[in-house]
Design an enzyme around this catalytic site. Structure first.
Site, PDB file in Angstrom:
ATOM      1  N   HIS A   1       0.834  -1.205   0.000  1.00 10.83           N
ATOM      2  CA  HIS A   1       0.000   0.000   0.000  1.00 10.83           C
ATOM      3  C   HIS A   1       0.869   1.255   0.000  1.00 10.83           C
ATOM      4  CE1 HIS A   1      -3.653   2.366   1.317  1.00 10.83           C
ATOM      5  NE2 HIS A   1      -2.665   3.195   1.638  1.00 10.83           N
ATOM      6  N   GLU A   2       1.817   1.320   0.921  1.00 10.48           N
ATOM      7  CA  GLU A   2       2.645   2.521   1.043  1.00 10.48           C
ATOM      8  C   GLU A   2       3.545   2.723  -0.171  1.00 10.48           C
ATOM      9  OE1 GLU A   2       2.045   4.716   3.316  1.00 10.48           O
ATOM     10  OE2 GLU A   2       0.556   3.364   4.185  1.00 10.48           O
TER      11      GLU A   2
ATOM     12  N   HIS B   1       2.265   4.655  -3.122  1.00  9.79           N
ATOM     13  CA  HIS B   1       2.254   6.120  -2.991  1.00  9.79           C
ATOM     14  C   HIS B   1       3.562   6.749  -3.470  1.00  9.79           C
ATOM     15  CE1 HIS B   1      -1.535   6.504  -0.958  1.00  9.79           C
ATOM     16  NE2 HIS B   1      -1.167   5.892   0.140  1.00  9.79           N
TER      17      HIS B   1
ATOM     18  N   ASP C   1      -5.512   8.050  -1.809  1.00 11.89           N
ATOM     19  CA  ASP C   1      -6.352   7.252  -0.914  1.00 11.89           C
ATOM     20  C   ASP C   1      -7.807   7.662  -1.093  1.00 11.89           C
ATOM     21  OD1 ASP C   1      -4.392   5.619   0.407  1.00 11.89           O
ATOM     22  OD2 ASP C   1      -3.737   7.397   1.483  1.00 11.89           O
TER      23      ASP C   1
END
EC number: 3.4.24.39
Length: 357
Positions: free
Chosen positions: A308-309, A312, A323
């Site tokens: 997920h991170e 970004h 998000d």
């Protein structure tokens, strides 16, 4: 929650492959008023009014009332979006604390004041247009389960910015000196061992997801990205392949990973965050309370959060994600454009193809 520049960049990147309405959320359009006013040069006040007939309780994360430097407004100059230089947070929708919510009675207003120069470079000065559009996540009753959303669109506010004054505003995100791939001060002992395994899990998730995006089941890809366009599948696979490379080494990479919250941005309920402009990822205390490995379903584990991170981080793959939604239920409500630019759609897809969910 605010729709912003990275979302538009991804939509432009793939053009007609994602020519769908930008917003197909099932949510309320009435009862919420947002007004922005200038408080002098780059300081802005946001006033949110509940014009409905019922009390509302909304999640503060990623809103005007978030104490962290998350994106609160969209800033434009001469038709171009000004890049955001704050943080992107991950939180678990299934485990939100009561203190993360704010209540507004019918007719009541709440206000927040912030300096937009703290998360954007406005030093050139001149004329800017500031606005905000998105939604608030609403909890039902006295609980913390998100049961709905209320959309909002603020006024468009014109600002004539003194660039010299804007340049003197302290950045909300201090710059760190990058020395190693994984921060040796915070990632010692058990944290270091767990993060090493998390990177291995990330590599496994992203590798399987890259393969599934390239030539896997069309129905599964459609479930998470709302399209089977070859162009989109190629883009998704390329992002996952870049994440595999980033997760494959604890000593070399494009990001710096902190095992603790050096910037003191974490709040109860927040799990991790990314500072895209610095290629920095940091874990909050709640990260270490997650199970290191989950083998069934779609719940987050350590590797899931790393995926997920890393979506970004623009240094890994550009443009970085945003998000728009968290968790399966929210992410399934996104359209194709939003799905492609939403971090959790990637983690969910990776978990689904890896765990057989």
């Amino acid at each position: 929650m605010l729709f912003s520049s990275r979302f538009l960049a991804l939509a432009a990147l793939l053009g007609q492959a994602l020519a769908l309405p930008i917003d197909d959320f099932s949510q309320s359009d009435a009862g919420l008023k947002v007004k922005l006013t200038s408080m002098g040069n780059t300081r802005v006040k946001a006033v949110v009014t509940n014009e409905g007939e019922q009390e509302i309780s909304f999640l503060k994360f990623n809103t005007f009332f978030d104490s962290a430097p998350t994106q609160k407004v969209q800033i434009m100059k001469a038709g171009s979006l000004i890049p955001f230089s704050g943080v992107d947070f991950y939180f678990n929708m299934a485990n939100l604390p009561a203190e993360a919510f704010k209540t507004l009675a019918p007719g009541a207003s709440a206000e927040a004041e912030f300096d937009i120069a703290a998360t954007a470079d406005l030093s050139p000065g001149g004329s800017y247009t500031v606005s905000s559009a998105g939604f608030l996540r609403i909890a039902g009753g006295n609980g913390t389960a998100i049961t709905g959303r209320m959309r909002y669109r603020s006024n468009q506010m014109k600002l004539n910015v003194d660039g010299d004054m804007a340049a003197k505003v302290q950045s909300a995100v201090p710059t760190i000196e990058k020395r190693t791939r994984i921060d040796g001060n915070s990632c010692r002992g058990n944290y270091g061992q767990l993060l090493s395994r998390a990177l291995q899990g990330c590599s496994s998730y992203a590798g399987r997801a890259a393969q599934a995006a390239s030539n896997g089941d069309a129905q599964k890809f459609q479930e998470y990205f709302k399209t089977n366009s070859p162009q989109v599948r190629q883009s998704v696979a390329a992002r996952f392949q870049a994440i595999v490379q980033e997760c494959s080494s604890a000593s070399n990479g494009k990001t710096t990973y902190l095992c603790e919250d050096r910037f003191r941005f974490c709040q109860p309920g927040l799990i991790a965050y990314t500072i895209p402009t610095q290629s920095v990822v940091a874990n909050c205390p709640s990260y270490w309370k997650l199970p290191p490995v989950v083998n069934r379903g779609l719940e987050p584990d350590h590797g899931y959060v790393v995926v997920h991170e890393f979506t970004h981080a623009t240094s890994i793959f550009s443009p970085g994600t945003e998000d728009h939604g968290y968790g399966y239920e929210e992410c399934r409500r996104l359209n194709a454009q939003q799905s492609l630019s939403n971090a959790d759609n990637y983690s969910l897809f990776a978990a689904a193809v890896s765990r057989g969910a």
